[in-house]
Design a protein around this motif. Structure first.
Motif, PDB file in Angstrom:
ATOM      1  N   ALA A 106      -5.925   2.375  -0.512  1.00 10.50           N
ATOM      2  CA  ALA A 106      -6.278   2.693   0.851  1.00 10.50           C
ATOM      3  C   ALA A 106      -7.864   3.300   1.001  1.00 10.50           C
ATOM      4  O   ALA A 106      -8.441   3.681   1.903  1.00 10.50           O
ATOM      5  CB  ALA A 106      -5.480   3.679   1.505  1.00 10.50           C
ATOM      6  N   THR A 116       0.778  -1.112   0.030  1.00  7.72           N
ATOM      7  CA  THR A 116       0.035   0.099   0.038  1.00  7.72           C
ATOM      8  C   THR A 116       0.763   1.460   0.076  1.00  7.72           C
ATOM      9  O   THR A 116       0.553   2.211  -0.718  1.00  7.72           O
ATOM     10  CB  THR A 116      -1.061  -0.188   1.328  1.00  7.72           C
ATOM     11  OG1 THR A 116      -1.925  -1.075   1.245  1.00  7.72           O
ATOM     12  CG2 THR A 116      -1.978   1.230   1.196  1.00  7.72           C
ATOM     13  N   ILE A 132      -3.096  -6.984  -2.833  1.00  4.57           N
ATOM     14  CA  ILE A 132      -3.597  -6.679  -1.619  1.00  4.57           C
ATOM     15  C   ILE A 132      -4.930  -7.377  -1.290  1.00  4.57           C
ATOM     16  O   ILE A 132      -5.199  -7.891  -0.010  1.00  4.57           O
ATOM     17  CB  ILE A 132      -3.926  -5.142  -1.493  1.00  4.57           C
ATOM     18  CG1 ILE A 132      -2.549  -4.566  -1.593  1.00  4.57           C
ATOM     19  CG2 ILE A 132      -4.570  -4.633  -0.512  1.00  4.57           C
ATOM     20  CD1 ILE A 132      -2.545  -2.971  -1.861  1.00  4.57           C
TER      21      ILE A 132
END
Length: 162
Positions: free
Chosen positions: A123, A109, A147
């Motif tokens: 995010a 991230t 992710i």
């Protein structure tokens, strides 16, 4: 996102997947629970696939993936051995894997946020991400997918915590 940034992102994806896969290979001999072993093997295949995709994209850009440096490999081995020497319970091993997945999410991230546009920001909330749609950049798409896989891995491993 320019080529240098894409390559840095892909290198991070590759190394993170390599580190995750190696962690699992080091843990598997210590795993006694068959279902947990199967979940880890699935996760290890996922890491292998992710590394292969990152490698392919790097090669398309005229780059080669950088292998994990020997010192990081040694630190990983020492860390796994030290953290499992006295406790090889399934719950403890699951906790270690969850911590590793969390580190992977945080690292990736950060790289995405530093190189990507706000549109690529992982995010953002899930709703915002769905509204933003699929990333057009293949490196960003792979990072987001990685992710998402790490979050899924964490959710799958939570059942082993006690």
């Amino acid at each position: 996102m320019e080529m240098t940034n894409e390559c840095a992102l892909l290198q991070e994806i590759y190394q993170g997947a390599a580190m995750g896969g190696e962690s699992i290979r080091l843990l598997l001999p210590k795993v006694k629970n068959a279902r947990f072993r199967s979940d880890l093997q699935t996760q290890e295949r996922q890491y292998r696939d992710t590394a292969a995709q990152a490698e392919e994209q790097l090669k398309e850009r005229g780059e080669c993936p950088r292998e994990l440096p020997r010192d990081r490999q040694a630190m990983l081995w020492l860390g796994v051995q030290g953290k499992t020497l006295l406790n090889q319970e399934t719950s403890h091993l699951a906790r270690l894997m969850i911590e590793g997945s969390n580190m992977g999410i945080v690292t990736l991230t950060g790289v995405l946020n530093s190189f990507g546009s706000s549109q690529d920001n992982p995010a953002q909330s899930q709703t915002e991400a769905q509204l933003a749609g699929e990333a057009k950049n293949p490196a960003v798409r792979l990072a987001r997918e990685t992710i998402r896989h790490e979050r899924d891995n964490i959710d799958r491993l939570k059942v082993y915590l006690q």
